[in-house]
Design a protein around this motif. Sequence first.
Motif, PDB file in Angstrom:
ATOM      1  N   ILE A  92       1.045   2.223   7.453  1.00  0.00           N
ATOM      2  CA  ILE A  92       0.160   1.425   8.306  1.00  0.00           C
ATOM      3  C   ILE A  92       0.985   0.889   9.468  1.00  0.00           C
ATOM      4  O   ILE A  92       2.103   0.396   9.270  1.00  0.00           O
ATOM      5  N   VAL A  93       0.451   0.992  10.680  1.00  0.00           N
ATOM      6  CA  VAL A  93       1.082   0.416  11.862  1.00  0.00           C
ATOM      7  C   VAL A  93       0.088  -0.528  12.518  1.00  0.00           C
ATOM      8  O   VAL A  93      -1.048  -0.136  12.786  1.00  0.00           O
ATOM      9  N   VAL A  94       0.519  -1.759  12.769  1.00  0.00           N
ATOM     10  CA  VAL A  94      -0.320  -2.701  13.500  1.00  0.00           C
ATOM     11  C   VAL A  94       0.384  -3.044  14.807  1.00  0.00           C
ATOM     12  O   VAL A  94       1.584  -3.317  14.833  1.00  0.00           O
ATOM     13  N   LEU A  95      -0.375  -2.992  15.903  1.00  0.00           N
ATOM     14  CA  LEU A  95       0.150  -3.322  17.219  1.00  0.00           C
ATOM     15  C   LEU A  95      -0.191  -4.773  17.513  1.00  0.00           C
ATOM     16  O   LEU A  95      -1.362  -5.155  17.533  1.00  0.00           O
ATOM     17  N   GLN A 137      -5.334  -8.397   9.124  1.00  0.00           N
ATOM     18  CA  GLN A 137      -6.076  -7.248   8.609  1.00  0.00           C
ATOM     19  C   GLN A 137      -5.129  -6.174   8.083  1.00  0.00           C
ATOM     20  O   GLN A 137      -5.373  -5.565   7.031  1.00  0.00           O
ATOM     21  N   ALA A 138      -4.031  -5.946   8.798  1.00  0.00           N
ATOM     22  CA  ALA A 138      -3.067  -4.926   8.377  1.00  0.00           C
ATOM     23  C   ALA A 138      -2.415  -5.307   7.047  1.00  0.00           C
ATOM     24  O   ALA A 138      -2.215  -4.453   6.169  1.00  0.00           O
ATOM     25  N   VAL A 139      -2.088  -6.581   6.882  1.00  0.00           N
ATOM     26  CA  VAL A 139      -1.480  -7.040   5.620  1.00  0.00           C
ATOM     27  C   VAL A 139      -2.472  -6.885   4.474  1.00  0.00           C
ATOM     28  O   VAL A 139      -2.102  -6.483   3.363  1.00  0.00           O
ATOM     29  N   GLU A 140      -3.746  -7.172   4.739  1.00  0.00           N
ATOM     30  CA  GLU A 140      -4.763  -6.983   3.702  1.00  0.00           C
ATOM     31  C   GLU A 140      -4.876  -5.514   3.300  1.00  0.00           C
ATOM     32  O   GLU A 140      -5.057  -5.191   2.124  1.00  0.00           O
ATOM     33  N   LEU A 141      -4.758  -4.617   4.274  1.00  0.00           N
ATOM     34  CA  LEU A 141      -4.792  -3.185   3.967  1.00  0.00           C
ATOM     35  C   LEU A 141      -3.602  -2.796   3.092  1.00  0.00           C
ATOM     36  O   LEU A 141      -3.739  -2.016   2.148  1.00  0.00           O
ATOM     37  N   LEU A 142      -2.444  -3.353   3.392  1.00  0.00           N
ATOM     38  CA  LEU A 142      -1.261  -3.074   2.587  1.00  0.00           C
ATOM     39  C   LEU A 142      -1.446  -3.581   1.162  1.00  0.00           C
ATOM     40  O   LEU A 142      -1.130  -2.880   0.190  1.00  0.00           O
ATOM     41  N   LYS A 143      -1.964  -4.791   1.033  1.00  0.00           N
ATOM     42  CA  LYS A 143      -2.192  -5.370  -0.296  1.00  0.00           C
ATOM     43  C   LYS A 143      -3.163  -4.529  -1.116  1.00  0.00           C
ATOM     44  O   LYS A 143      -3.021  -4.426  -2.337  1.00  0.00           O
ATOM     45  N   SER A 144      -4.140  -3.932  -0.437  1.00  0.00           N
ATOM     46  CA  SER A 144      -5.160  -3.151  -1.162  1.00  0.00           C
ATOM     47  C   SER A 144      -4.684  -1.738  -1.493  1.00  0.00           C
ATOM     48  O   SER A 144      -5.410  -0.978  -2.135  1.00  0.00           O
ATOM     49  N   GLY A 145      -3.481  -1.376  -1.029  1.00  0.00           N
ATOM     50  CA  GLY A 145      -2.954  -0.052  -1.333  1.00  0.00           C
ATOM     51  C   GLY A 145      -3.387   1.026  -0.367  1.00  0.00           C
ATOM     52  O   GLY A 145      -3.259   2.214  -0.671  1.00  0.00           O
ATOM     53  N   ALA A 146      -3.867   0.638   0.823  1.00  0.00           N
ATOM     54  CA  ALA A 146      -4.305   1.629   1.801  1.00  0.00           C
ATOM     55  C   ALA A 146      -3.129   2.409   2.380  1.00  0.00           C
ATOM     56  O   ALA A 146      -3.310   3.501   2.926  1.00  0.00           O
ATOM     57  N   GLY A 147      -1.930   1.867   2.282  1.00  0.00           N
ATOM     58  CA  GLY A 147      -0.725   2.540   2.743  1.00  0.00           C
ATOM     59  C   GLY A 147       0.466   2.046   1.943  1.00  0.00           C
ATOM     60  O   GLY A 147       0.418   0.965   1.349  1.00  0.00           O
ATOM     61  N   GLN A 171      -0.285 -15.766   4.328  1.00  0.00           N
ATOM     62  CA  GLN A 171      -0.335 -16.226   2.936  1.00  0.00           C
ATOM     63  C   GLN A 171       0.006 -15.078   1.978  1.00  0.00           C
ATOM     64  O   GLN A 171      -0.685 -14.842   0.985  1.00  0.00           O
ATOM     65  N   SER A 172       1.087 -14.391   2.303  1.00  0.00           N
ATOM     66  CA  SER A 172       1.521 -13.247   1.491  1.00  0.00           C
ATOM     67  C   SER A 172       2.766 -13.619   0.692  1.00  0.00           C
ATOM     68  O   SER A 172       3.485 -14.569   1.021  1.00  0.00           O
ATOM     69  N   SER A 173       3.039 -12.832  -0.329  1.00  0.00           N
ATOM     70  CA  SER A 173       4.190 -13.099  -1.174  1.00  0.00           C
ATOM     71  C   SER A 173       5.476 -12.592  -0.516  1.00  0.00           C
ATOM     72  O   SER A 173       5.464 -11.622   0.251  1.00  0.00           O
ATOM     73  N   PHE A 210       6.681  -8.688   1.346  1.00  0.00           N
ATOM     74  CA  PHE A 210       7.356  -8.500   2.633  1.00  0.00           C
ATOM     75  C   PHE A 210       8.729  -7.860   2.448  1.00  0.00           C
ATOM     76  O   PHE A 210       9.151  -7.041   3.263  1.00  0.00           O
ATOM     77  N   ARG A 211       9.437  -8.242   1.381  1.00  0.00           N
ATOM     78  CA  ARG A 211      10.743  -7.629   1.126  1.00  0.00           C
ATOM     79  C   ARG A 211      10.601  -6.141   0.800  1.00  0.00           C
ATOM     80  O   ARG A 211      11.390  -5.308   1.228  1.00  0.00           O
ATOM     81  N   CYS A 212       9.563  -5.848   0.067  1.00  0.00           N
ATOM     82  CA  CYS A 212       9.352  -4.474  -0.401  1.00  0.00           C
ATOM     83  C   CYS A 212       8.830  -3.547   0.689  1.00  0.00           C
ATOM     84  O   CYS A 212       9.325  -2.442   0.869  1.00  0.00           O
ATOM     85  N   CYS A 213       7.819  -4.014   1.424  1.00  0.00           N
ATOM     86  CA  CYS A 213       6.973  -3.041   2.114  1.00  0.00           C
ATOM     87  C   CYS A 213       6.602  -3.378   3.551  1.00  0.00           C
ATOM     88  O   CYS A 213       5.702  -2.722   4.100  1.00  0.00           O
ATOM     89  N   VAL A 214       7.231  -4.362   4.164  1.00  0.00           N
ATOM     90  CA  VAL A 214       6.869  -4.743   5.529  1.00  0.00           C
ATOM     91  C   VAL A 214       8.107  -4.659   6.428  1.00  0.00           C
ATOM     92  O   VAL A 214       9.155  -5.213   6.104  1.00  0.00           O
ATOM     93  N   ASP A 215       7.956  -3.959   7.539  1.00  0.00           N
ATOM     94  CA  ASP A 215       9.014  -3.881   8.551  1.00  0.00           C
ATOM     95  C   ASP A 215       8.524  -4.579   9.821  1.00  0.00           C
ATOM     96  O   ASP A 215       7.363  -4.426  10.217  1.00  0.00           O
TER      97      ASP A 215
END
Length: 219
Positions: free
Chosen positions: A64-67, A76-86, A108-110, A114-119
């Motif tokens: 997932i890429v959010v601009l 919205q992008a973080v919610e997509l990540l949480k739901s397993g969309a990417g 309001q994310s853990s 962010f350590r695991c899956c967010v750049d």
Amino acid sequence: MADRGKWRDRAARRRRSRSMLRKILRRGFFALLALLAVFVAGFLQFADTVASMQPPPAPRADGIVVLTGGFQRIEQAVELLKSGAGRRLLISGVHPATTGSQIRRNTQSSADLFRCCVDIGHEAIDTIGNATEAGQWIHDRGYRSILVVTNNYHMPRSLLELRRVRPDTEFIAYPVVNSDLKTSNWLRNPLFIKAILLEYAKYSIASLRDLASEHLGNN
């Protein structure tokens, strides 16, 4: 008699010059009208395309890429990540002074997520920069499909720039509709008309640039 003949010749030349000037001005006026008609028709088609954009019902991609450009996009992008969309998320174009911890708290994310899956990308300052930053991220991870999260009227140009950088990658639009052209009377909103006209102009310039590059490449 000779002087009278010269005077008639000069008068005739002046009449021909004025006639030629009128023809040039008339043709220029009609050419300008034609260009204006093409621009208006293109703008209305662009607005209709933007207004018709909807997120896919079951979004799924490698990444997932959010601009950046609004908090709603990131949320919205973080919610997509949480739901397993990417599997992983790139937040591109983040202000250098903004940290990942600040974004995490705002969404309001853990910390684990962010350590695991967010750049966090700090290099991009415009849409071309977003595409370059995202293209390198996609290349480094070998992703083949990407969900693109941005504002609905920013989506056409974003996809254009991303596909230019990564033509072999599948980009799936996930528009954030915070500018609803279908239900709002946007033609009466001067600020919104200005914003979407500017975006259409940028999109047109980017499209012409790519056409020119393709033409030169073929030659």
